[in-house]
Design an enzyme around this catalytic site. Structure first.
Site, short mmCIF file in Angstrom:
data_model
loop_
_atom_site.label_atom_id
_atom_site.label_comp_id
_atom_site.label_asym_id
_atom_site.label_seq_id
_atom_site.Cartn_x
_atom_site.Cartn_y
_atom_site.Cartn_z
N TYR A 1 0.84 -1.20 0.00
CA TYR A 1 0.00 0.00 0.00
C TYR A 1 0.87 1.24 0.00
CZ TYR A 1 0.90 0.60 5.04
OH TYR A 1 1.50 0.79 6.27
N CYS A 2 0.31 2.35 -0.49
CA CYS A 2 0.96 3.66 -0.45
C CYS A 2 -0.13 4.71 -0.37
CB CYS A 2 1.88 3.87 -1.65
SG CYS A 2 1.04 3.80 -3.25
N THR A 3 0.19 5.97 -0.63
CA THR A 3 -0.78 7.05 -0.44
C THR A 3 -1.96 6.97 -1.39
OG1 THR A 3 1.06 8.47 0.24
CG2 THR A 3 -1.03 9.55 -0.28
#
Length: 628
Positions: A222-224
């Protein structure tokens, strides 16, 4: 763009009753003509009074835009009608108008920046390494699917989406450490890995070092907003057998918090690269802590940075009042400490004679000698400050002049700048190593077949880079120019970098350390080359910051691959005709070679100069003040 007009862009076209909003989206797709698409963005976004950043590459588009909600909705509608953006996830959020001008400016939310780039995100720092195929990216999981998988492996639920046993799942955070400080996923019975990296291009090295932790697992990334997971998941899957099961949170943390406003398995706040700074859930729990005292704190609005690497750090207001020097946790692990400032009572100035100076004379803090590189001018008083003093230490800046100039000439041209910065900076000027022949332009239509050279005694001129066919006149005599002045001559100046690089290394060693480097025109091109070469050979530039005025990317070496990791300010003319020597697009291209999240741009309409009037000088002062 004239800086005086930038704040007006935020008014949008919807009137005072229209809420402000932020729009994030990316699209990986083949772009046949990136320059044409960038021009389209420039025209359409300015027409809607949108601000922010748009990056267009041959592999797609990445955009973060701000403006009135009605304007952003119009932009979405227009882009959605283009088949290139079919299936794009447009993430639009209503929010308050930017109130902190400094934060808005640093995040690029006071102007519009549209640039053509070689790739949307730079994952591999080695320019010789081909990026992974985006078609091999991990499988997208919606926020609901991602949550169901976590529920299943946490033992709180069962969902057929999850095909792995608990011990086979690992969660990987693809963000930088300053983002993970204030928020991350926390799932019972699930191993969550935080790479603790400064920048995205460090992620492949971390993955390489932790392959055994990842091999054979189902990897949830996951990331922003999702774009960093595209390349990172493709990189993991490129490792072959044992790395096939890679999944990524589609839409990133932003979509997850929209789906689960209570936070779900996400603790803390989501760091965002716009004026909002961070976005939290209904829990409003604080995950971060002050770097110095350890109290709960997660507000980055003060923009405190590590004194060594310039990465954002969390420092509570109380601790901010006690010191302005910080060392982030990563620098601490590498053994770096706070700068030691002597508290001696001796206020005198002592300058020892360096071995590279030939009989230097010191008068009014100006140092001169017969060799070109030791012609150094200290434009402002060099004063020692003390740790217990309320005064701040001035920034020491190495200044590189332009083509066919000299240290003394550049000092004279920037006297107004030095005066405006006298309380915060000490400018040190140095001659370039390549001495040029004396030339004059014959007057057209002169009756004489051999026009006479100027009667004045020629003054020595220097260069950092020269054309391959350059000739040098050791006799210090005038000669007629071979051709009229060519505003594009800098494109042919491709030789002399190795000599200039070694020369600058020696000069810095002799003169002393500097906080920053400032280059004008060819000096800016050389300053960028110098910083990039230092990054390749030493891991990072020697300076804390760089200022590049009317610069351009010199056609020397290879600028592909990893961006220059240096906080930078780029100051140049705002369009064709405002700088007859260096085109706006060339200066903008140089700015594009630097790390985006710490790159500031000041555009003006004053020609081939460094501006010293408001609002431009205020932007320059604000940039420098962040390093005091």
């Amino acid at each position: 763009m004239d800086a005086t007009r930038q704040p007006d862009q935020r008014r949008g076209d919807g009137g005072g009753g229209d809420r402000y909003g932020v729009l994030l989206y990316y699209k990986y797709a083949e772009v046949p003509d990136a320059a044409a698409l960038a021009a389209f963005y420039e025209e359409r976004c300015r027409g809607l009074a949108l601000v922010g950043r748009v990056r267009v590459g041959p592999d797609g588009v990445n955009a973060t835009l701000g403006g009135r909600m009605t304007a952003l909705e119009k932009h979405i509608a227009e882009m959605s009608s283009n088949t290139l953006f079919e299936g794009t996830d447009f993430k639009l959020a209503s929010c308050e108008d930017p109130v902190d001008e400094r934060v808005a400016r640093e995040c690029g939310f006071t102007s519009l920046s549209v640039r053509v780039v070689k790739e949307l995100v730079t994952l591999c720092s080695n320019p010789t390494s081909a990026p992974p195929e985006i078609s091999s990216a991990g499988r997208h999981l919606s926020a609901a699917e991602f949550h169901s998988v976590l529920q299943n492996v946490a033992g709180t639920s069962s969902d057929e989406v999850a095909s792995a046993e608990k011990n086979e799942v690992v969660v990987v955070d693809a963000r930088n450490v300053y983002e993970t400080r204030i928020g991350k996923f926390n799932v019972p019975n699930v191993e969550t890995l935080d790479p603790e990296i400064r920048q995205y291009s460090d992620l492949p090295s971390w993955i390489d070092e932790h392959t055994e932790k990842l091999r054979g697992k189902s990897i949830l990334m996951y990331c922003t907003g999702g774009i960093r997971c595209e390349m990172a998941s493709a990189y993991i899957r490129s490792k072959g057998e044992g790395f096939e099961n890679v999944f990524q949170l589609y839409g990133g943390i932003q979509r997850y918090l929209e789906q689960f406003p209570d936070g779900g398995y996400f603790e803390g706040k989501n760091f965002v690269f716009d004026h909002r700074i961070s976005v939290g859930s209904l829990k409003e729990n604080i995950l971060g802590m002050c770097l110095l005292c350890g109290s709960s704190y997660d507000d980055y609005s003060s923009r405190c940075r590590c004194s060594h690497c310039r990465m954002l750090v969390l420092v509570c207001p109380t601790c901010q009042g006690s010191t302005k020097e910080y060392v982030c946790e990563l620098c601490q692990k590498n053994g770096k400490e706070l700068c030691q400032i002597s508290n001696t009572q001796d206020c005198g100035i002592q300058i020892s004679e360096p071995s590279g100076f030939e009989n230097p004379s010191i008068s009014n803090h100006n140092v001169t000698s017969k060799v070109p590189w030791s012609n150094v001018d200290l434009s402002l008083t060099w004063v020692k400050f003390y740790a217990d003093s309320e005064q701040l230490k001035k920034l020491r800046i190495l200044c590189l002049h332009g083509f066919r100039q000299s240290a003394s000439n550049f000092k004279g041209r920037t006297s107004a700048l030095a005066k405006k910065l006298k309380h915060i900076a000490e400018l040190v000027f140095i001659d370039a190593p390549h001495e040029l022949s004396f030339v004059y332009q014959p007057i057209q239509g002169c009756c004489s077949d051999k026009p006479s050279p100027p009667a004045a005694t020629p003054k020595r001129k220097f260069a950092w880079l020269v054309a391959p066919n350059s000739s040098f006149n050791a006799e210090q005599d005038w000669k007629a120019a071979d051709a009229p002045f060519d505003p594009l001559q800098y494109q042919q100046q491709t030789k002399g970098f190795e000599e200039s690089y070694t020369y600058l290394e020696n000069a810095i060693s002799e003169i002393g350390n500097f906080d920053g480097i400032l280059g004008f025109s060819q000096g800016a091109a050389m300053a960028a080359l110098f910083c990039r070469q230092q990054q390749k050979t030493c891991g990072s530039p020697k300076f804390r910051f760089g200022m590049f005025c009317s610069g351009y990317p010199a056609p020397v070496g290879n600028f592909d691959g990893e961006p220059i990791k240096l906080p930078s300010l780029h100051c140049f003319g705002n369009g064709e005709g405002h700088d007859r020597q260096i085109a706006n697009r060339a200066s903008a291209e140089l700015a594009g070679q630097f790390q985006l999240d710490c790159c500031s741009v000041v555009e003006h309409d004053l020609g081939h100069i460094i501006p010293t009037r408001s609002p431009y000088i205020d932007r320059i002062k604000d940039f420098l003040s962040s390093f005091l």
